[in-house]
Design a protein around this motif. Structure first.
Motif, PDB file in Angstrom:
ATOM      1  N   MET A 158       1.169  -1.236  -0.145  1.00 33.54           N
ATOM      2  CA  MET A 158       0.377   0.137   0.144  1.00 33.54           C
ATOM      3  C   MET A 158       1.023   1.065   0.045  1.00 33.54           C
ATOM      4  O   MET A 158       1.814   1.362   1.147  1.00 33.54           O
ATOM      5  CB  MET A 158      -1.242   0.322   1.185  1.00 33.54           C
ATOM      6  N   ASP A 159       0.613   2.503  -0.520  1.00 37.58           N
ATOM      7  CA  ASP A 159       1.121   3.295  -0.557  1.00 37.58           C
ATOM      8  C   ASP A 159       0.720   4.188   0.601  1.00 37.58           C
ATOM      9  O   ASP A 159       0.130   4.156   1.459  1.00 37.58           O
ATOM     10  CB  ASP A 159       0.927   3.873  -2.400  1.00 37.58           C
ATOM     11  N   PHE A 160       1.521   5.179   0.632  1.00 40.36           N
ATOM     12  CA  PHE A 160       1.590   6.209   1.422  1.00 40.36           C
ATOM     13  C   PHE A 160       0.121   6.546   1.801  1.00 40.36           C
ATOM     14  O   PHE A 160      -0.366   7.263   2.430  1.00 40.36           O
ATOM     15  CB  PHE A 160       2.359   7.718   1.636  1.00 40.36           C
ATOM     16  N   ALA A 161      -0.732   7.386   0.527  1.00 43.13           N
ATOM     17  CA  ALA A 161      -1.864   7.418   0.596  1.00 43.13           C
ATOM     18  C   ALA A 161      -2.665   6.802   0.866  1.00 43.13           C
ATOM     19  O   ALA A 161      -3.825   7.230   1.292  1.00 43.13           O
ATOM     20  CB  ALA A 161      -2.191   8.633  -1.179  1.00 43.13           C
ATOM     21  N   GLY A 162      -2.578   5.379   0.409  1.00 39.74           N
ATOM     22  CA  GLY A 162      -4.153   4.816   1.122  1.00 39.74           C
ATOM     23  C   GLY A 162      -3.659   4.790   2.705  1.00 39.74           C
ATOM     24  O   GLY A 162      -4.610   4.345   3.105  1.00 39.74           O
ATOM     25  N   GLN A 163      -2.183   4.439   3.158  1.00 34.86           N
ATOM     26  CA  GLN A 163      -1.834   4.042   4.989  1.00 34.86           C
ATOM     27  C   GLN A 163      -2.855   5.410   5.052  1.00 34.86           C
ATOM     28  O   GLN A 163      -3.176   5.388   6.225  1.00 34.86           O
ATOM     29  CB  GLN A 163      -0.407   4.645   4.949  1.00 34.86           C
ATOM     30  N   GLU A 164      -2.627   6.957   4.955  1.00 36.26           N
ATOM     31  CA  GLU A 164      -3.080   8.058   5.336  1.00 36.26           C
ATOM     32  C   GLU A 164      -4.792   7.319   5.397  1.00 36.26           C
ATOM     33  O   GLU A 164      -5.256   8.435   6.213  1.00 36.26           O
ATOM     34  CB  GLU A 164      -2.835   8.849   4.318  1.00 36.26           C
ATOM     35  N   ILE A 165      -4.868   7.602   4.165  1.00 32.79           N
ATOM     36  CA  ILE A 165      -6.937   6.800   4.094  1.00 32.79           C
ATOM     37  C   ILE A 165      -6.846   6.455   5.071  1.00 32.79           C
ATOM     38  O   ILE A 165      -7.915   6.527   5.717  1.00 32.79           O
ATOM     39  CB  ILE A 165      -6.828   7.041   2.883  1.00 32.79           C
ATOM     40  N   THR A 166      -6.681   5.226   5.369  1.00 35.38           N
ATOM     41  CA  THR A 166      -6.472   4.092   6.572  1.00 35.38           C
ATOM     42  C   THR A 166      -7.005   4.983   7.507  1.00 35.38           C
ATOM     43  O   THR A 166      -7.319   4.824   8.248  1.00 35.38           O
ATOM     44  CB  THR A 166      -5.882   2.795   6.391  1.00 35.38           C
ATOM     45  N   VAL A 167      -5.568   5.578   7.891  1.00 40.28           N
ATOM     46  CA  VAL A 167      -5.363   6.337   9.107  1.00 40.28           C
ATOM     47  C   VAL A 167      -5.996   7.355   9.340  1.00 40.28           C
ATOM     48  O   VAL A 167      -7.591   6.894  10.328  1.00 40.28           O
ATOM     49  CB  VAL A 167      -3.912   7.016   9.299  1.00 40.28           C
ATOM     50  N   LEU A 168      -7.272   7.962   8.670  1.00 37.61           N
ATOM     51  CA  LEU A 168      -7.977   8.546   8.891  1.00 37.61           C
ATOM     52  C   LEU A 168      -9.069   7.971   8.757  1.00 37.61           C
ATOM     53  O   LEU A 168     -10.284   8.928   9.763  1.00 37.61           O
ATOM     54  CB  LEU A 168      -7.535   9.816   7.561  1.00 37.61           C
ATOM     55  N   LEU A 169      -9.213   7.742   8.222  1.00 34.99           N
ATOM     56  CA  LEU A 169     -10.726   6.148   8.508  1.00 34.99           C
ATOM     57  C   LEU A 169     -10.707   5.837   9.847  1.00 34.99           C
ATOM     58  O   LEU A 169     -11.861   5.673   9.955  1.00 34.99           O
ATOM     59  CB  LEU A 169     -10.437   5.343   7.760  1.00 34.99           C
ATOM     60  N   ASN A 170      -9.585   5.527  10.163  1.00 39.92           N
ATOM     61  CA  ASN A 170     -10.250   5.545  11.682  1.00 39.92           C
ATOM     62  C   ASN A 170     -10.319   6.383  12.697  1.00 39.92           C
ATOM     63  O   ASN A 170     -10.924   5.805  13.323  1.00 39.92           O
ATOM     64  CB  ASN A 170      -8.559   4.530  11.808  1.00 39.92           C
ATOM     65  N   ARG A 171      -9.759   7.098  12.067  1.00 43.23           N
ATOM     66  CA  ARG A 171      -9.840   8.488  12.910  1.00 43.23           C
ATOM     67  C   ARG A 171     -11.136   8.797  12.904  1.00 43.23           C
ATOM     68  O   ARG A 171     -12.063   9.566  14.324  1.00 43.23           O
ATOM     69  CB  ARG A 171      -8.622   9.587  13.171  1.00 43.23           C
ATOM     70  N   LEU A 172     -11.802   8.749  11.644  1.00 47.50           N
ATOM     71  CA  LEU A 172     -13.296   9.347  11.694  1.00 47.50           C
ATOM     72  C   LEU A 172     -14.368   8.443  12.436  1.00 47.50           C
ATOM     73  O   LEU A 172     -14.962   9.343  12.817  1.00 47.50           O
ATOM     74  CB  LEU A 172     -13.902   9.147  10.046  1.00 47.50           C
ATOM     75  N   THR A 173     -14.214   6.767  12.641  1.00 51.15           N
ATOM     76  CA  THR A 173     -14.274   6.123  12.976  1.00 51.15           C
ATOM     77  C   THR A 173     -14.571   6.382  14.699  1.00 51.15           C
ATOM     78  O   THR A 173     -15.718   5.995  14.490  1.00 51.15           O
ATOM     79  CB  THR A 173     -14.027   4.744  12.848  1.00 51.15           C
ATOM     80  N   ARG A 174     -13.642   6.997  15.066  1.00 53.58           N
ATOM     81  CA  ARG A 174     -13.764   7.221  16.798  1.00 53.58           C
ATOM     82  C   ARG A 174     -13.336   8.257  16.827  1.00 53.58           C
ATOM     83  O   ARG A 174     -14.103   9.161  17.830  1.00 53.58           O
ATOM     84  CB  ARG A 174     -11.585   7.371  16.883  1.00 53.58           C
ATOM     85  N   GLY A 175     -14.487   9.155  15.863  1.00 55.93           N
ATOM     86  CA  GLY A 175     -15.040  10.128  16.319  1.00 55.93           C
ATOM     87  C   GLY A 175     -15.067  11.806  16.477  1.00 55.93           C
ATOM     88  O   GLY A 175     -14.533  12.632  16.180  1.00 55.93           O
ATOM     89  N   ASN A 176     -13.386  11.269  15.159  1.00 57.53           N
ATOM     90  CA  ASN A 176     -12.500  13.127  15.472  1.00 57.53           C
ATOM     91  C   ASN A 176     -12.963  13.701  13.803  1.00 57.53           C
ATOM     92  O   ASN A 176     -13.150  12.924  13.374  1.00 57.53           O
ATOM     93  CB  ASN A 176     -11.437  11.917  15.017  1.00 57.53           C
ATOM     94  N   ALA A 177     -12.919  14.437  14.817  1.00 58.22           N
ATOM     95  CA  ALA A 177     -14.049  16.236  14.094  1.00 58.22           C
ATOM     96  C   ALA A 177     -12.682  16.207  12.790  1.00 58.22           C
ATOM     97  O   ALA A 177     -13.387  16.639  11.320  1.00 58.22           O
ATOM     98  CB  ALA A 177     -14.517  17.325  14.271  1.00 58.22           C
ATOM     99  N   ASN A 178     -11.916  16.458  12.927  1.00 60.03           N
ATOM    100  CA  ASN A 178     -10.612  17.078  11.705  1.00 60.03           C
ATOM    101  C   ASN A 178     -10.199  15.791  10.484  1.00 60.03           C
ATOM    102  O   ASN A 178      -9.814  16.252   9.469  1.00 60.03           O
ATOM    103  CB  ASN A 178      -9.268  17.002  12.595  1.00 60.03           C
ATOM    104  N   ALA A 179     -10.662  14.439  10.673  1.00 56.68           N
ATOM    105  CA  ALA A 179     -10.618  13.547  10.126  1.00 56.68           C
ATOM    106  C   ALA A 179     -11.574  14.118   8.543  1.00 56.68           C
ATOM    107  O   ALA A 179     -10.708  13.624   7.901  1.00 56.68           O
ATOM    108  CB  ALA A 179     -11.047  12.025  10.733  1.00 56.68           C
TER     109      ALA A 179
END
Length: 155
Positions: free
Chosen positions: A1-22
């Motif tokens: 997985m490329d860097f952008a793919g990893q970043e998307i996965t991290v942001l999706l996990n943050r969004l799921t946990r309720g992070n408004a900035n994600a």
């Protein structure tokens, strides 16, 4: 997985946990791919379909974000997004057909014979019914169809 793919996965996990900035960070990274998926879905629709790719992306995204499901990976998110787009198109077709048929109102008596063109708006409903039948028999095959037919992925 490329860097952008990893970043998307991290942001999706943050969004799921309720992070408004994600969400604000995520949208620019996924918008192009969501638009590509929407265009792929709309290519399979009837000519002259009134729902545009941007509206399909927006509606599907709102439904996805409202779910707040945990997305394991970037790929998982796009599979769910593709399924959501199919549901949006199905709901749109059902609503359109219901409106065309008078929304349950009693029809007026016709005194003249009229010609009616074949119904082309039912294709998405027929496809959904076929996929529902297939899912009862072979759930994995439905995912293959969704990924190839809607998401445009190769074998």
């Amino acid at each position: 997985m490329d860097f952008a793919g990893q970043e998307i996965t991290v942001l999706l996990n943050r969004l799921t946990r309720g992070n408004a900035n994600a969400e604000s960070q995520l949208m620019p990274l996924i918008y192009h791919e969501l638009k590509r998926l929407a265009n792929s879905h709309l290519r399979h629709e009837r000519p002259g379909h009134t729902l545009q790719a941007t509206a399909l992306v927006n509606e599907a995204y709102l439904r996805l974000v409202d779910q707040r499901d945990a997305f394991a990976t970037r790929a998982h998110f796009f599979v769910i997004a593709s399924q959501m787009m199919r549901r949006v198109l199905l709901d749109y077709a059902r609503q359109r057909n219901r409106l065309k048929r008078g929304s349950g109102e009693t029809p007026d008596q016709l005194t003249e014979v009229i010609a009616i063109s074949p119904e082309t708006g039912t294709q998405i409903q027929e496809l959904d019914a076929a996929l529902a039948k297939l899912e009862k028999l072979e759930p994995r095959q439905v995912r293959v169809v969704e990924l190839r037919y809607f998401a445009g992925l190769a074998v």
